[in-house]
Every structure is written in C-alpha cells, then in structure tokens.
Write an enzyme that holds these catalytic residues in place. Sequence first.
Site: not given
Ligand SMILES: [Zn+2]
Length: 463
Positions: A180, A183, A318, A397
């Site tokens: 992504h 990020e 992420h 994350e």
């Molecule tokens: Zn992500």
Amino acid sequence: MIYKISILVVLAIVYTSAEYVSYDNYKVYKLQPKTEEQVELLRKLQHTKGYSFWTLFDYVKVDREVRIMLESKNEREFENYMKSVGLDATKTVEDVQSLIDAQLKRPQNVGRNILEYDWTYYPNLEEVEEWMNKTAERHPNVVTLLDIGRSIEGRPIRGIKIDYKKRDKPVMGVLEGTLHAREWITTVTLTWLANEFLNSKDENVRFLAENIVWHIFPVTNPDGFVYTFTDDRMWRKNRNPSNFTSCVASNVRDDLSNGVDLNRNFGFLWMTVGASQNPCAQTFAGQTAFSEPESRALANYVLDLKNQGELLYYMAFHSYSQMILVPYSHTAGANVLEVPNYADLFEIAIKGAEKLTAVHNIPYQVGTSADILYEVSGSGFDWVKGEAKVPIVHLFELRDLGQYGFLLPPEQIIPNNEEVMAAILEMDRVTRKIGYYSPVSDSGYTLKINALLLIAAVMFGFV
Ligand SMILES: [Zn+2]
C-alpha cells in the site's frame, strides 16, 4: 483548431497530474459510534464530498474508533452535525499538510552518500533503490540485488537477498513492504532490518541474519509509492488506469479509479469479503484475481522460492493499527482453525508482540484480521498461507493507532524499527523452539560439547 485544442487538453492533463494534492488545513477527527444508527450515518458520510476516512469502510462499526479527514470549510458543519446525532468528535489533527511536510523534510547535506542514510527521514523510491545498489556493492559476497518483475507503469519491483550461505539447503524468509503506497513506515522498516542483518554486532541479530536467507522487498508497489511523492500523499492502490470511470456517484476524485488495491488482488478467496468491485473504492480488488502485474510478480517469486529450498517465513508489513495479524483474514472465532498450524502462528505472534511492547511500551494486538480489524479476502499474506502453503506467515500493522496514521513523524522511524526487530527475533526463537527448523552451527556445537561431557563422565566414572 482541433490540433490546438488537443494540445491544450494534453497540457491540462499534464498540469493537473503534476500538482501535489494539498491537504492545507485539512482536519482529522476521531469518534466512536455507539449505535447501529450512528454507524449508518457515518457510512453515508463516507460518500459525501469533502470527507475522506482514514479508517476503511469495513472498520466502521459500533464501539470502534473512526478517523475522519475533512476540509476546513466543512469543519463547522461537521461538528454541528455530529453534535446533533449525539456523537462526540474530537479533533486530533489541525493541519494534515503540516504532518506531510514534516515527512517530506530532508536534513541538510543529505544525498551525497546514500550509505550514510540514518533513518531520520523518509526516502523516496530513487533513494531506496540507490541504497539497495550501494548496499549490494558494499557486501558483494552476501547481498544480491533482486528484480522480480515490472509494475503497471513499467518500474522494476526490486529487493535484496541477504545470504550468508550457511546451509546446503537454505531456510528462507520473505519480507514484503509498501504494498500500500502511503504506508511509508513499512519501507524504512525493511531497509532498517536489512541494514541490521548486515551490520549489527548483536549475537541474536547475527543468528537470525545468518541462519535464514532473507529476500527483502521494501517497495512492492513502486508506482503507487512514487505517486505519494509526486501527486497525492494519501494514495493507497497501484496506478492501473484501465478501470477509469467517473467517481462522481462515489463523491471522490475521479483519479481514485486509476488503481487497484493490491492487497485484495491475490488469488485466494478473491472478492469474497472485505473487498470491492467498485473502481472508485479504496479496496477495489481488480477485474480478476491476479489482474495486476505487481501481485503476480510477488506470487510467482514466492512459488519460485519454494523450489529453491525451504521457504519458512513470509512477513507482510502495513500500517497503521499496531497489530500482528495471523492468517486467514476472513476467519473469526473457532473458524480460525482453518489454518492447520494456527495455534503455533498465534503463539509466535503473541510472544513477538510481548517483546515488541517491552522495547518502547507500545501495545500491539494479535489475531486474525476478521477478529481484531476487519474481514479481508484476496490479501497477499493469506494467499501465501492458503495457496503457497508457507508455514510461518504474519502481517504487521505498524505504528500508530491513528494519532498520525500514515503520516507518522520521522522521529518515530527508529523506535518503530527497534521494536519490530525485537518482535522478529522473538518470533524466530519461538518458531525454532516449536521445532520448525534448527540452527546449523549451534546444533553442531552443542553436539560436540555433549560428546566431550559424556567422555569426561565416562572417564571419571572409571577413575
Ligand atoms: Zn496496508
């Protein structure tokens, strides 16, 4: 005349696409819906012009904190509206652009020698690639440059392999960053880990660096990543323009349809939950599974590695939420046991999270995405587990919980990286303890010591 008009049109397009979207005076609010009615109101607000959610659509649920970004001209209206429906909204960011500016800031004298990069700022793609090139030059016997395919705009998807050639049959791990685009913390986490693997004197880091052959990809979505520097800091998807459509109905910029969410595009339960078929959505999964060259390149590389030796680890990175996710992302409750070694993966993650928290007191949650975040299908790490059958698969994350979100201040890069390293060291230790692999050098050494002790005992016994 037609010629002139077309030149003007071309110029207009070039001009528009070259402008960096300004988030001057954009505000961010946090709030927590208490009832289904409030959830419904917030979901409607997502389709209102001038509002964009930092929180993804599927995450908007009762008792969960939501972050909403809005233009300053909507501020009064928003506050009044929230009051009228009984929602307590707290402003957390006064000026989004100032956070972006802080992330774009470069120290003076930067750029002469990229190997002097010290993780105090966020590098762009050119700098990341230059860093990988120079790192490979400095460690010619250990580091190999990787190039696993082309993005939709033709950029190479690059990484580095760190191989101390300790084993006849290598045990391997893949680290995936920046799937992504926005990020950014994930990019610099992976370059940091690579750098520590190469230069740290810590014996635990040395062990992890040398017993596993690491394949590290700091930027797996290079087009989107470049776009976050040139056009829109908040861009998430890749840059595939083939699904271009008017997004007027969705009340977002038309440009949003020029991309696919790569972490919904992998061919494992593709498009079943937590993904969208609307090109204007942030979670647009693409026309088909593996429609995108970036997801295909990663998947093919993983399958290739499986033929080269034992691919043991896959870790995706992420942000943000402070979690270590265990596959599969669509399973919750008792269904998590669809993954045969779920209990091991959970134990590994929970012990890793404990060590992570011990470094800078940053809390992390552990679980499947459906259990602690939201249901997802078609994600990269789920495919790696479900289709490629890699044993130890997790998704980080990273920081934070939304105070800065994707715009994490550069001062937090190093603390974030330190705690991630602590987590990974512990995760590897637990993985070994459970018995997924044993160290080459250590076991040989231990065996010799034991043999000597035995001989000594026997001799003393006889004396
Ligand atoms: Zn992500």
